[in-house]
Design an enzyme around this catalytic site. Structure first.
Site, PDB file in Angstrom:
ATOM      1  N   LYS A 182       4.077   1.057  -4.476  1.00 35.21           N
ATOM      2  CA  LYS A 182       5.111   0.988  -5.521  1.00 35.21           C
ATOM      3  C   LYS A 182       5.483   2.379  -6.000  1.00 35.21           C
ATOM      4  O   LYS A 182       6.643   2.627  -6.346  1.00 35.21           O
ATOM      5  CB  LYS A 182       4.650   0.103  -6.674  1.00 35.21           C
ATOM      6  N   ALA A 236      -1.783   3.558  -9.545  1.00 35.43           N
ATOM      7  CA  ALA A 236      -0.853   3.836  -8.445  1.00 35.43           C
ATOM      8  C   ALA A 236      -1.402   3.589  -7.038  1.00 35.43           C
ATOM      9  O   ALA A 236      -0.629   3.356  -6.113  1.00 35.43           O
ATOM     10  CB  ALA A 236      -0.354   5.271  -8.537  1.00 35.43           C
ATOM     11  N   GLY A 237      -2.737   3.680  -6.853  1.00 37.31           N
ATOM     12  CA  GLY A 237      -3.259   3.607  -5.487  1.00 37.31           C
ATOM     13  C   GLY A 237      -3.073   2.242  -4.860  1.00 37.31           C
ATOM     14  O   GLY A 237      -3.190   1.247  -5.572  1.00 37.31           O
ATOM     15  N   PRO A 238      -2.792   2.157  -3.574  1.00 35.83           N
ATOM     16  CA  PRO A 238      -2.622   3.232  -2.587  1.00 35.83           C
ATOM     17  C   PRO A 238      -1.209   3.821  -2.528  1.00 35.83           C
ATOM     18  O   PRO A 238      -0.941   4.671  -1.699  1.00 35.83           O
ATOM     19  CB  PRO A 238      -2.951   2.530  -1.269  1.00 35.83           C
ATOM     20  N   GLY A 239      -0.290   3.376  -3.379  1.00 34.53           N
ATOM     21  CA  GLY A 239       0.963   4.116  -3.505  1.00 34.53           C
ATOM     22  C   GLY A 239       2.225   3.430  -3.028  1.00 34.53           C
ATOM     23  O   GLY A 239       3.289   4.056  -3.009  1.00 34.53           O
ATOM     24  N   GLU A 266      -4.296   7.525 -10.618  1.00 31.05           N
ATOM     25  CA  GLU A 266      -5.225   6.714  -9.826  1.00 31.05           C
ATOM     26  C   GLU A 266      -6.612   7.344  -9.972  1.00 31.05           C
ATOM     27  O   GLU A 266      -6.776   8.532  -9.702  1.00 31.05           O
ATOM     28  CB  GLU A 266      -4.771   6.691  -8.355  1.00 31.05           C
ATOM     29  N   CYS A 291      -0.965  -8.822  -8.622  1.00 30.06           N
ATOM     30  CA  CYS A 291      -0.749  -9.612  -7.401  1.00 30.06           C
ATOM     31  C   CYS A 291      -1.691 -10.805  -7.475  1.00 30.06           C
ATOM     32  O   CYS A 291      -2.423 -11.107  -6.532  1.00 30.06           O
ATOM     33  CB  CYS A 291      -0.931  -8.784  -6.133  1.00 30.06           C
ATOM     34  N   ASP A 319       0.501  -1.765 -12.772  1.00 31.27           N
ATOM     35  CA  ASP A 319       0.253  -2.684 -11.659  1.00 31.27           C
ATOM     36  C   ASP A 319      -1.262  -2.866 -11.632  1.00 31.27           C
ATOM     37  O   ASP A 319      -1.976  -2.229 -10.867  1.00 31.27           O
ATOM     38  CB  ASP A 319       0.782  -2.063 -10.360  1.00 31.27           C
TER      39      ASP A 319
END
Ligand SMILES: C[S@@+](CC[C@H](N)C(=O)[O-])C[C@H]1O[C@@H](n2cnc3c(N)ncnc32)[C@H](O)[C@@H]1O
Length: 469
Positions: free
Chosen positions: A293, A288-291, A312, A405, A352
């Site tokens: 999404k 999750a970091g940095p948040g 995270e 990404c 992610d």
């Protein structure tokens, strides 16, 4: 080609400090990047604040700094050719100043006299007379020719090695240009013209994308307030024409945030992918970091009456997630996604994955020169493990959305295109293209989605939805 500065010789005649504040902030940032591996976009804003640089001066300093970081490989090749010395033999502060000076000469409309004299003065200040004589000689030589002439001199010839030529021309390490080319071909795009367009758009200053938080403000309303343009792909996206997004009222009030449109599409796809059976409202963001999404997922979960667990492992990044999801139905857990200890049975799981990030180079000015091909191999092991952990946490009929990404084949199709990996995890691919709102833009043959900066105007995000059997 890199964005051009619109200022000509503004700093020709000055009194007071030797180096003007914009160039000083740029040089300090370049030194922090070189000496301690700092991120330019985290260092520069503080220096701009300290120097009280605003408006056009702040924009000038930003363009100089990020442009110099992005173009480093090309600038170094030019410096080596003009000086007859390897950049590894040039003292760090002198090299920073030369890079900044050559950037101004080749890629901005700053007058040659100003670019040379400002650089020479700053070298005199930091490294003494001898070094400033060297800088003067190098810059005068560089100033005799334009960027195209220098590229022709330092790059492999386009006739013999087109990929190598394009990599140098658009300031990308060769291995990254090769990875892009492999991925373009794996996605059915076989024209070198497309590689050229991709490298060029990756080499330009990226547009700022805002996300209008669902349930708080619509993209139309946000676009009206910030005088931006509604996005082409994400229903929440607004393109900002310029200026500091942090200063905008809707951003300060938490109604909107800064987020690439491609990332918005990923979070949305995780929330809307079709399930077998009803959505029980248990959603998970496993990396999750940095948040960014997690915040969009959280807004969508609030509308759907769902709740998100966000995992995270790095505490400082988990803290960023907590800030990003404040007031939303999201619980943050500091844990390794491979052994989170969370109760299985999730309806939707977003992976992610930590990745090389080579799809988002335009937003991370110095990153392309820091990453190494060997990073990718290590990451693919972690990516497989996280995907398999995600599958175990998903209920039968639920969906895992795998995203990176990065368009690198090893991190994308190498993971979710591998039938053995999927069979072992009990996952099957579903067509992900319908999870992107209707568009005229090409989305390939599926079942994954690969976005490209030059085709979609987004970062190079990859995502594939997978159903748990
Ligand atoms: C691509 S980033 C995620 C970006 C995030 N989803 C967002 O939109 O802001 C990948 C994240 O995975 C985290 N990570 C690294 N190893 C991990 C692991 N073993 N389990 C879970 N997350 C991990 C990294 O710290 C990083 O914050």
């Amino acid at each position: 080609m890199g964005a051009r500065c619109a200022r000509r010789g503004r700093h020709d005649h000055r009194s007071g400090p030797v180096t003007d504040p914009a160039r000083r902030a740029a040089l300090q940032t370049l030194a922090a990047v070189r000496e301690r591996g700092a991120y330019a976009n985290l260092v520069l804003p503080g220096l701009l604040r300290d120097a009280r640089l605003k408006g056009r001066d702040a924009a000038f300093a930003t363009e100089l700094t990020y442009g110099t970081c992005r173009a480093q490989g090309l600038l170094d090749a030019v410096i080596e050719s003009a000086s007859g010395r390897s950049v590894s033999d040039i003292d760090g502060p002198v090299l920073d100043a030369l890079r900044l000076g050559v950037y101004q000469l080749l890629r901005t409309r700053v007058g040659a006299h100003a670019a040379v004299s400002e650089t020479v003065d700053s070298v005199k200040e930091s490294a003494g007379r001898g070094a400033s004589g060297f800088a003067n000689a190098v810059l005068r030589k560089v100033a005799r020719d334009d960027e195209d002439t220098w590229v022709a001199r330092v790059a492999p010839s386009a006739a013999d090695d087109l990929l190598g030529h394009l990599a140098m021309q658009y300031a990308h390490p060769r291995w990254i240009a090769e990875a892009f080319w492999e991925s373009l071909r794996a996605n059915g795009i076989r024209s070198m013209g497309q590689l050229q367009a991709l490298l060029a758009s990756d080499d330009a200053r990226p547009p700022v994308h805002l996300v209008a938080r669902p349930g708080e403000i619509s993209a139309d309303e946000l676009a009206l307030i910030v005088e931006g343009e509604v996005g082409r792909l994400s229903p929440y996206a607004v393109y900002l024409p310029g200026g500091d997004p942090g200063a905008l009222e809707p951003v300060r009030d938490g109604l909107a945030g800064v987020q690439d449109e491609g990332s918005q599409l990923v979070a949305r796809a995780a929330a809307v992918a079709p399930l077998d059976g009803p959505d029980g409202g248990r959603w998970l963001d496993l990396c999750a970091g940095p948040g960014g999404k997690a915040a969009l997922l959280g807004s969508l979960a609030a509308i759907d009456g769902a709740r998100v667990d966000a995992v995270e492992p790095a505490e400082h990044r988990a803290e960023l997630v907590r800030k990003a999801v404040k007031g939303l139905p999201v619980d943050v857990h500091v844990a390794d996604g491979r052994r989170s200890g969370l109760e299985p049975g999730y309806d939707r799981v977003l992976v992610d994955a930590p990745c090389s990030g080579i799809g988002a180079l335009r937003r991370r000015p110095e990153a392309r020169w820091r990453k190494q091909p060997a990073d990718v191999k290590q990451l693919t092991v972690l990516q497989r493990e996280l995907l398999s952990a995600a599958a175990e946490l998903t209920r039968p009929g639920g969906v895992v959305l795998y995203a990176t990404c990065s368009p690198h084949v090893a991190e994308t199709l190498g993971i979710v295109g591998d039938d053995e990996v999927l069979a072992a995890a009990g996952l099957e691919r579903i067509d992900t293209r319908p999870l992107v709102p209707a568009t005229d833009l090409p989305l390939g043959d599926g079942p994954h989605v690969q976005l490209w900066p030059h085709l979609h105007g987004t970062d190079g995000m990859f995502f594939q939805a997978l159903r748990k059997r």
